[in-house]
Design an enzyme around this catalytic site. Structure first.
Site, PDB file in Angstrom:
ATOM      1  N   ARG A   1     -13.980  -6.695   3.238  1.00 35.47           N
ATOM      2  CA  ARG A   1     -13.324  -5.545   3.869  1.00 35.47           C
ATOM      3  C   ARG A   1     -13.623  -4.297   3.038  1.00 35.47           C
ATOM      4  NH1 ARG A   1      -7.544  -3.524   3.115  1.00 35.47           N
ATOM      5  NH2 ARG A   1      -7.442  -1.875   4.675  1.00 35.47           N
TER       6      ARG A   1
ATOM      7  N   HIS B   1      -9.188   4.956   4.913  1.00 35.81           N
ATOM      8  CA  HIS B   1      -8.416   4.483   3.756  1.00 35.81           C
ATOM      9  C   HIS B   1      -8.174   5.705   2.869  1.00 35.81           C
ATOM     10  CE1 HIS B   1      -7.454   0.695   1.244  1.00 35.81           C
ATOM     11  NE2 HIS B   1      -6.993   1.723   0.544  1.00 35.81           N
TER      12      HIS B   1
ATOM     13  N   GLU C   1      -2.658   1.187   5.892  1.00 36.66           N
ATOM     14  CA  GLU C   1      -1.317   1.547   5.426  1.00 36.66           C
ATOM     15  C   GLU C   1      -0.905   2.961   5.834  1.00 36.66           C
ATOM     16  OE1 GLU C   1      -1.211   0.873   1.205  1.00 36.66           O
ATOM     17  OE2 GLU C   1      -1.704  -1.236   1.369  1.00 36.66           O
TER      18      GLU C   1
ATOM     19  N   ASN D   1      -0.913  -6.069   4.178  1.00 38.88           N
ATOM     20  CA  ASN D   1      -1.156  -5.875   2.744  1.00 38.88           C
ATOM     21  C   ASN D   1       0.142  -6.196   2.027  1.00 38.88           C
ATOM     22  OD1 ASN D   1      -3.554  -4.937   3.706  1.00 38.88           O
ATOM     23  ND2 ASN D   1      -3.273  -2.816   3.062  1.00 38.88           N
TER      24      ASN D   1
ATOM     25  N   TYR E   1       2.132  -7.316  -1.629  1.00 38.00           N
ATOM     26  CA  TYR E   1       2.062  -7.355  -3.087  1.00 38.00           C
ATOM     27  C   TYR E   1       3.300  -7.907  -3.778  1.00 38.00           C
ATOM     28  CZ  TYR E   1      -2.266  -4.831  -2.760  1.00 38.00           C
ATOM     29  OH  TYR E   1      -3.563  -4.511  -2.466  1.00 38.00           O
TER      30      TYR E   1
ATOM     31  N   GLU F   1      -4.977  -7.438   2.269  1.00 34.76           N
ATOM     32  CA  GLU F   1      -4.931  -7.149   0.824  1.00 34.76           C
ATOM     33  C   GLU F   1      -3.817  -7.971   0.216  1.00 34.76           C
ATOM     34  OE1 GLU F   1      -4.207  -3.100  -0.393  1.00 34.76           O
ATOM     35  OE2 GLU F   1      -5.726  -2.335   0.991  1.00 34.76           O
TER      36      GLU F   1
HETATM   37  O1  IFM Z   1      -5.180   0.025  -4.374  1.00 31.41           O
HETATM   38  C1  IFM Z   1      -4.262  -0.025  -3.340  1.00 31.41           C
HETATM   39  C2  IFM Z   1      -4.962   0.050  -1.995  1.00 31.41           C
HETATM   40  O2  IFM Z   1      -5.759   1.179  -1.892  1.00 31.41           O
HETATM   41  C3  IFM Z   1      -3.941   0.096  -0.886  1.00 31.41           C
HETATM   42  N1  IFM Z   1      -3.014  -0.994  -1.005  1.00 31.41           N
HETATM   43  C4  IFM Z   1      -2.405  -1.220  -2.289  1.00 31.41           C
HETATM   44  C5  IFM Z   1      -3.453  -1.293  -3.367  1.00 31.41           C
HETATM   45  C6  IFM Z   1      -2.791  -1.534  -4.734  1.00 31.41           C
HETATM   46  O3  IFM Z   1      -1.883  -0.529  -5.013  1.00 31.41           O
END
Ligand code: IFM
Length: 459
Positions: free
Chosen positions: A78, A122, A167, A300, A302, A364
């Site tokens: 990606r 992005h 995002e 995405n 985290y 992500e």
């Molecule tokens: O690096 C970023 C990415 O550009 C967008 N999502 C979160 C990642 C980590 O912060």
């Protein structure tokens, strides 16, 4: 006893990057200035004064980077295309050298049997468009359509997976509301109109992509972390309603045909960011445009955030009503984000059962740890291996729950420019020596190679 757990056949194991974060060559070969070039060149905005001017120099080292992906054995990559590299002023003149760069990249990926997933936006908006109002104004959504047309006419015969936006909530809030990202505004009202124009441009782009890239699969990537509630108190429940409303439902509801959530409109009226429930930036038909059917939702993921009633933000990069779990160094990445794998299962399951996207991808997920080469040159990033293994297992639980998850793109292929954090955070499977631009596979990359080859994890 440990068990081998397999992923569905054809599961797409991938890696993810973004143009501004890796390419460098910020003003080469006719590229125009982006809002991130302007922002990073403004003193005081980025940790250590870092910029993406050269970043990982991927613009010149793309062949080596594809070779590394091939060595790891990734099935999909990606990437994002840089709008100002293709249309330096945002609209009008097309920069052939920019298009040629992405054409070579895509051709080489296909040659190596790596499926390209291309994100159109992005965050690197052409600066010229920012000067005309950026995402606050409708004309930027119209310009996005022109850019989408150029790039999908060029690559649409070979690229079969497109992501319109990365995002949009982070773009709108961090860029227009919290001021931590380009263009650095602190205006909640501006972030609402920006969010609408981002979503509108998505809705307009989808049918155009379908026309220029027959049989393409199209989606959008949302940043969805697990949002927990600090306590059973009514105040914390209310905090959850507000924060998840503004960051998640405000985007997902219109994308899936429900329009903007009425309770969030009332919240922003109370905050003074809207005069009344007439949203001045929404025109007739916009909501049906935004609700265009798509083929997948990119997720995405985290960490977990905790909703707690705090009208005053606890940190510059956190909105009101959102906090993080108690600091426990062992369970935190260097971004200060809690490692919370079960949240990924919950997020995927919630999204699927709440909004019913036909398919989901983790577009992500990853972690920042700065483990560097030891004296023997080996990078022992065991914490990243642990993080990924746990998150792969959580994805498998979601699949077992019935979620149609098509793949997982690790963020990121290589260490790169982490926005306001500059180069202080390292998310890569591949180490970058920023002084020489040398690439070195971390142990996590070698471990990932085996996971991909086996299509399974051992737990
Ligand atoms: O690096 C970023 C990415 O550009 C967008 N999502 C979160 C990642 C980590 O912060």
């Amino acid at each position: 006893m440990k068990q081998n757990k397999s992923f569905p056949e054809g599961f797409l194991w991938g890696v993810s990057t973004a143009s501004y974060q890796i390419e460098g060559a910020w003003d080469s070969d006719g590229k125009g200035e982006s809002i991130w070039d302007r922002f990073t060149h403004t003193p005081g905005k980025i940790r250590n004064g870092d910029t993406g001017d050269t970043a990982c120099d991927h613009y010149h080292r793309w062949q080596e980077d594809i070779q590394i992906m091939s060595q790891i054995g990734v099935k999909a990559y990606r990437l994002s295309t840089s709008w100002p590299r293709i249309l330096p002023a945002g609209t009008g003149m097309v920069n052939q050298k920019g298009l040629d760069f992405y054409t070579r990249l895509v051709d080489e990926l296909l040659q190596k049997e790596i499926i390209p997933f291309v994100t159109l936006y992005h965050w690197d908006l052409p600066q010229t468009l920012q000067e005309q109002g950026g995402w606050k104004v409708r004309s930027t959504a119209e310009a996005f359509l022109e850019y989408t047309d150029v790039i999908t006419r060029c690559l649409g015969d070979r690229v079969k997976n497109w992501i319109t936006h990365n995002e949009p909530s982070v773009m709108a809030h961090n860029g227009y509301h919290l001021g931590a990202h380009a263009p650095g505004l602190k205006d909640l009202g501006a972030s609402l109109s920006a969010s609408h124009h981002l979503l509108l441009s998505h809705g307009w782009a989808v049918p155009l992509i379908r026309k220029n890239s027959p049989q393409a699969k199209i989606g959008l990537s949302m940043n969805v972390n697990w949002m927990a509630i600090a306590s059973p108190s009514q105040a914390d429940h209310e905090a959850y309603r507000k924060s998840s409303g503004l960051w998640l439902r405000w985007y997902l509801d219109p994308l899936y045909g429900r329009g903007y959530p009425v309770d969030v409109i009332q919240d922003v009226i109370r905050l003074g960011a809207l005069l009344n429930s007439e949203l001045p930036f929404v025109y007739d038909d916009d909501l049906s445009v935004i609700a265009v059917p798509t083929d997948f939702l990119g997720v995405n993921y985290y960490t977990r955030f905790i909703s707690r009633s705090t009208e005053i933000p606890e940190a510059d990069n956190l909105p009101p009503n959102v906090t993080q779990s108690q600091r426990n160094q062992e369970n935190w990445t260097e971004m200060g984000w809690e490692v919370y794998p079960e949240g990924l299962n919950r997020v995927l399951s919630w999204l699927y059962y709440e909004y019913q996207p036909p398919q989901l991808y983790v577009t992500e997920s990853g972690c920042s740890y700065s483990d560097a080469p030891d004296n023997d040159g080996v990078i022992r990033d065991d914490r990243r291996i642990h993080y990924l293994k746990q998150h792969f297992a959580a994805s498998l639980r979601a699949i077992e729950n019935g979620v149609p998850l098509g793949g997982y793109f690790v963020w990121s292929l290589m260490d790169n420019f982490e926005w306001d954090q500059g180069y202080a955070q390292r998310f890569g499977l591949v180490w970058i020596d920023y002084s020489t631009k040398q690439r070195l596979l971390k142990n996590s990359a070698i471990w990932y190679q085996q996971i991909i080859a086996d299509n399974s994890i051992c737990e």
